[in-house]
Design an enzyme around this catalytic site. Structure first.
Site, PDB file in Angstrom:
ATOM      1  N   PRO A  83      40.871  38.480  37.175  1.00  0.00           N
ATOM      2  CG  PRO A  83      40.210  36.571  38.572  1.00  0.00           C
ATOM      3  CD  PRO A  83      40.436  38.075  38.376  1.00  0.00           C
ATOM      4  CD  GLU A  84      40.169  41.137  32.014  1.00  0.00           C
ATOM      5  OE1 GLU A  84      39.161  41.095  31.615  1.00  0.00           O
ATOM      6  OE2 GLU A  84      40.780  42.198  32.664  1.00  0.00           O
ATOM      7  CG  HIS A 143      43.260  34.748  51.763  1.00  0.00           C
ATOM      8  ND1 HIS A 143      42.784  36.213  52.570  1.00  0.00           N
ATOM      9  CD2 HIS A 143      44.599  34.733  52.108  1.00  0.00           C
ATOM     10  CE1 HIS A 143      43.829  36.826  53.184  1.00  0.00           C
ATOM     11  NE2 HIS A 143      44.797  35.925  52.851  1.00  0.00           N
ATOM     12  NE  ARG A 168      41.909  43.789  46.245  1.00  0.00           N
ATOM     13  CZ  ARG A 168      41.946  44.942  45.335  1.00  0.00           C
ATOM     14  NH1 ARG A 168      42.799  44.609  44.190  1.00  0.00           N
ATOM     15  NH2 ARG A 168      41.475  46.093  45.512  1.00  0.00           N
ATOM     16  NE  ARG A 224      28.197  51.628  23.045  1.00  0.00           N
ATOM     17  CZ  ARG A 224      27.143  50.953  22.835  1.00  0.00           C
ATOM     18  NH1 ARG A 224      26.869  50.848  21.607  1.00  0.00           N
ATOM     19  NH2 ARG A 224      26.542  50.284  23.931  1.00  0.00           N
TER      20      ARG A 224
END
Ligand SMILES: [Zn+2]
Length: 271
Positions: free
Chosen positions: A2-3, A89, A107, A151
């Site tokens: 999930p973003e 789950h 997971r 950077r």
């Protein structure tokens, strides 16, 4: 995984309905990434406040402290009046007078962590080092330019780091760089101010579009799962290797940067 847009849509899917509801029970399943950090009984009888998001974390304020939630790699949240019996789950249920908020996570890289406040204790530790929010007025071209100037890594790698701006995950970083016409391999410190302006606007627009798309399909999974995998973002460059560029005569290329696939058009994305 999930973003940020999925997490935001998940938040929108239940924030209004859980707000003001009193917690009547807490059910803890198998261990998640981090322990809850409080006796579940301590959470009972408290009212839930306005749910907010910071990066990919959700903050559920309670009357005393609050819960910080993360969906990890495979987590999803559902909110339902009469949920089914917990499956193998389902590892956390926050039962409230308005419905049950449930974390399903095969997971178990997700987490529910108690903290005395969002800016103290466990929450402060977990949220430290996050970049600015993409929808925050503080995320400007000037901010991005100043951060990139220091950077030397490729601009795409810098975006993925999440310490300049949160939410520019792999797909969204590729799409934003395409929209801004910037080659993902460009060294960060070579990005000019006008290009930083374009890139900041593109990051914001790409993420906003994804939230909007997710929001429009929200009613389809309102009482099922808040985050149904990755949204069908109408990707313009991501996953299109070998296909014709949508903007020029070029062909989309795929390269690997820092172990992640990058898709770009060498014709219209310049270093
Ligand atoms: Zn092109």
């Amino acid at each position: 995984m999930p973003e940020l847009p999925e997490v935001e849509v998940t938040r929108l899917s239940f924030a209004d309905r859980i707000r003001g509801a009193e917690v009547t029970a807490v059910r803890v399943g198998k261990p998640l990434r981090w322990p809850l950090g409080v006796d579940p009984d301590q959470i009972v009888a408290q009212k839930v406040g306005p749910v907010t998001r910071r990066g990919k974390y959700l903050w559920l304020p309670l009357e005393r402290g609050g819960l910080l939630l993360h969906l990890g790699m495979s987590g999803s949240l559902s909110f339902a009046h009469e949920p089914a019996a917990p499956g193998p789950h389902d590892h956390f249920d926050l039962v409230t007078a308005n419905g049950t908020l449930r974390l399903t996570d095969p997971r178990r890289f997700g987490a529910v962590v108690w903290s005395p406040a969002i800016d103290a204790g466990a929450a402060a530790k977990l949220l430290a080092g996050l970049g600015v929010e993409p929808f925050d007025p503080a995320f400007t071209g000037a901010h991005l330019y100043e951060a990139l100037r220091r950077r030397r890594v490729a601009v795409k790698t810098a975006l993925l780091g999440g310490d300049i701006v949160v939410g520019a995950g792999n797909i969204y970083a590729c799409e934003a760089l395409f929209e801004a016409g910037i080659d993902p391999r460009t060294p960060s410190h070579r990005i000019s101010r006008p290009r930083a302006d374009r890139l900041a606007a593109a990051v914001r627009a790409t993420l906003a579009r994804a939230v909007e798309l997710g929001g429009s399909t929200l009613r389809d999974f309102r009482d099922a799962h808040g985050a149904a995998g990755e949204f069908q973002l109408a990707a313009r460059v991501y996953g299109r290797a070998g296909e014709k560029c949508l903007r020029c005569e070029g062909t989309v290329r795929r390269i690997v940067q820092g172990g992640r696939a990058s898709f770009f058009c060498p014709g219209c994305q310049r270093r």
